[in-house]
Design an enzyme around this catalytic site. Structure first.
Site, PDB file in Angstrom:
ATOM      1  CD  GLN B  31      -0.984  -0.947   3.612  1.00  0.00           C
ATOM      2  OE1 GLN B  31      -2.210  -0.944   3.570  1.00  0.00           O
ATOM      3  NE2 GLN B  31      -0.316  -1.544   4.595  1.00  0.00           N
ATOM      4  CD  GLU B 106       0.569  -4.527   9.589  1.00  0.00           C
ATOM      5  OE1 GLU B 106      -0.310  -4.152  10.381  1.00  0.00           O
ATOM      6  OE2 GLU B 106       0.476  -4.440   8.340  1.00  0.00           O
ATOM      7  N   GLY B 138      -2.072 -12.379   7.882  1.00  0.00           N
ATOM      8  CA  GLY B 138      -2.981 -12.747   8.963  1.00  0.00           C
ATOM      9  C   GLY B 138      -3.936 -13.864   8.576  1.00  0.00           C
ATOM     10  CG  ASP B 155      -6.025  -2.577  14.330  1.00  0.00           C
ATOM     11  OD1 ASP B 155      -6.717  -1.860  13.587  1.00  0.00           O
ATOM     12  OD2 ASP B 155      -5.060  -2.151  14.991  1.00  0.00           O
ATOM     13  CB  SER B 156      -8.420  -5.257   8.931  1.00  0.00           C
ATOM     14  OG  SER B 156      -9.785  -4.874   8.931  1.00  0.00           O
ATOM     15  CB  THR B 157      -6.905  -1.269   5.905  1.00  0.00           C
ATOM     16  OG1 THR B 157      -6.806  -2.479   5.146  1.00  0.00           O
ATOM     17  CG2 THR B 157      -5.532  -0.908   6.434  1.00  0.00           C
ATOM     18  CD  GLU B 158     -12.474   1.518   5.450  1.00  0.00           C
ATOM     19  OE1 GLU B 158     -13.562   1.758   4.949  1.00  0.00           O
ATOM     20  OE2 GLU B 158     -12.292   1.446   6.691  1.00  0.00           O
ATOM     21  N   PRO B 162      -4.811  -5.049   0.956  1.00  0.00           N
ATOM     22  CG  PRO B 162      -3.242  -4.263   2.502  1.00  0.00           C
ATOM     23  CD  PRO B 162      -3.975  -3.871   1.264  1.00  0.00           C
TER      24      PRO B 162
END
Lengths: 275, 275
Positions: B31, B106, B138, B155-158, B162
């Site tokens: 990213q 992560e 993950g 605890d992810s991004t949108e 990834p």
């Protein structure tokens, strides 16, 4: 070309919304009023460059300002809304069958006029026979009222411009006097992320005036930080101890009786403002 | 000249923050990563143009993602954080004395590296001896774990880039398998104003996988709409029925035991997504 309206909520942070067109703009006797048609939020009322309400998220603010005090009172009959010329709080007040009369005292008649024209889903019940709309100074109306209202709701702008008197201890004392002996009062008291001092002061002042004082919160995406506080002062009834049978079914999109109780549980850093 | 970072949270709405300077910017293997020094929020981690965390408001997200599931479990010993390379959730996890081992998986090692450098108040406990930091996928870590963890936090991004695999029923099933027989899982599940469909789908998928499924909320000013949801799946323990004596004093800025319980009371339009 796309136009964007940006509200600087602080000197260094803001929100920005795509505008399809400006529906109306004028300098009234009290403030700059603009009605915008936005893509995300529908029609949006902006006063002095601050978002007051939008068609899409208005229900949160109006439901939480109205229903929390009204359900905390066993039978509210006569209520007063100070400010709130868009009519959203009145719409929610009228959902309570016990209410016989709802007085709206808005200082700026232009807010009422253009809300009726461009925000009909919000202002549509201002012509209801139970409603008495007065274009007048709320501070003065309070000063001359005595033991008159069951519930008073202060739906003001920020404490700048016409609303500056509405965040004073003298005003809260006037409200206590305008309320009946078992009356309840609530005011919007801004957000704890950028306006902690305002909340601390309003809470302290209201606590000196009312035996029971509580802060509750709601999420309003177009308001600064999204976390809004309301401070409630009550002479007798504890808003966190409403009898379950008092809650009646009501057509809402945000408020529920569970949320009524939960909204008084404050984040630690907000609770700290009351200590 | 002032520089402003604007995140378009939808096609027609966003937030904008004044930037003092860009501290670091690079395209990682996964990213675009940028670290900004902002005036309002302190240092801010931005991934693919979306705010991930800021020094000023990070405590809300990290406390609520960690403490709600951890206090819902009687004695969490081994926990897993999927994503969360900034270290904020780990910092909160370590406040629980029962925790013997906290594994962080992560996928993007650069997030860890630059969080340690520029967000030390958030990432500062990643070197704690109880912490096992793994730079890994993950989804794969979950797939090869069996009856291993007491609590798993996602605890992810949108669900773009990834994190796309982390919002699938297969992933939730893997998590159920990676948890012990009384395990608890929670994931951030975005906001109900702009992503109602995502919440509805995640809730339905998690509900098919876990006997007890609940949504709770928190206010995060730099996240879209400010109203954030977390969806919790549990095999045995009901997070809304925690025994009062289970709550121990903890140094927090947002979380309290009262707020733990209150955060499960959903606004009506959010509750409707679960029906």
């Amino acid at each position: 070309m796309a136009t964007w309206f940006t509200e600087k909520q602080t000197d260094s942070f803001g929100i920005t919304a795509k505008v399809n067109r400006s529906l109306h703009k004028e300098q009234t006797d009290f403030q700059e009023l603009e009605m915008l048609e936005t893509e995300e939020w529908g029609n949006m009322l902006v006063l002095d460059d601050m978002v007051m309400t939008t068609e899409k998220d208005e229900f949160v603010y109006h439901e939480m300002l109205a229903h929390v005090p009204l359900f905390s009172h066993p039978s509210p009959k006569k209520v007063l809304v100070v400010g709130g010329g868009d009519g959203g709080v009145i719409r929610e007040v009228l959902k309570h069958e016990s209410v016989e009369k709802a007085v709206l005292v808005e200082i700026d008649g232009k807010v009422i006029e253009y809300s009726k024209q461009y925000l009909p889903s919000i202002a549509g019940t201002l012509d209801d026979p139970r409603v008495d709309v007065q274009v007048d100074d709320g501070f003065m109306h309070i000063a001359k009222s005595e033991r008159e209202y069951d519930v008073i709701m202060v739906d003001s702008t920020e404490p700048v411009g016409p609303a500056v008197n509405l965040f004073t201890k003298g005003f809260y004392e006037g409200i206590a006097n305008a309320l009946k002996e078992d009356g309840i009062f609530v005011a919007q008291t801004d957000n704890p992320w950028f306006k902690a001092d305002l909340i601390r002061q309003a809470y302290a002042d209201i606590k000196e005036t009312f035996p029971i004082t509580k802060i509750y919160t709601a999420n309003i995406p177009t308001y600064p930080s999204g976390l809004w506080t309301f401070t409630l002062g009550s002479k007798i009834y504890d808003p966190t101890q409403v009898k379950p049978e008092r809650f009646t079914d009501m057509d809402t999109k945000y408020y529920t009786s569970e949320l009524h109780n939960a909204s008084f549980a404050l984040p630690k850093f907000v609770k700290d403002l009351t200590e």
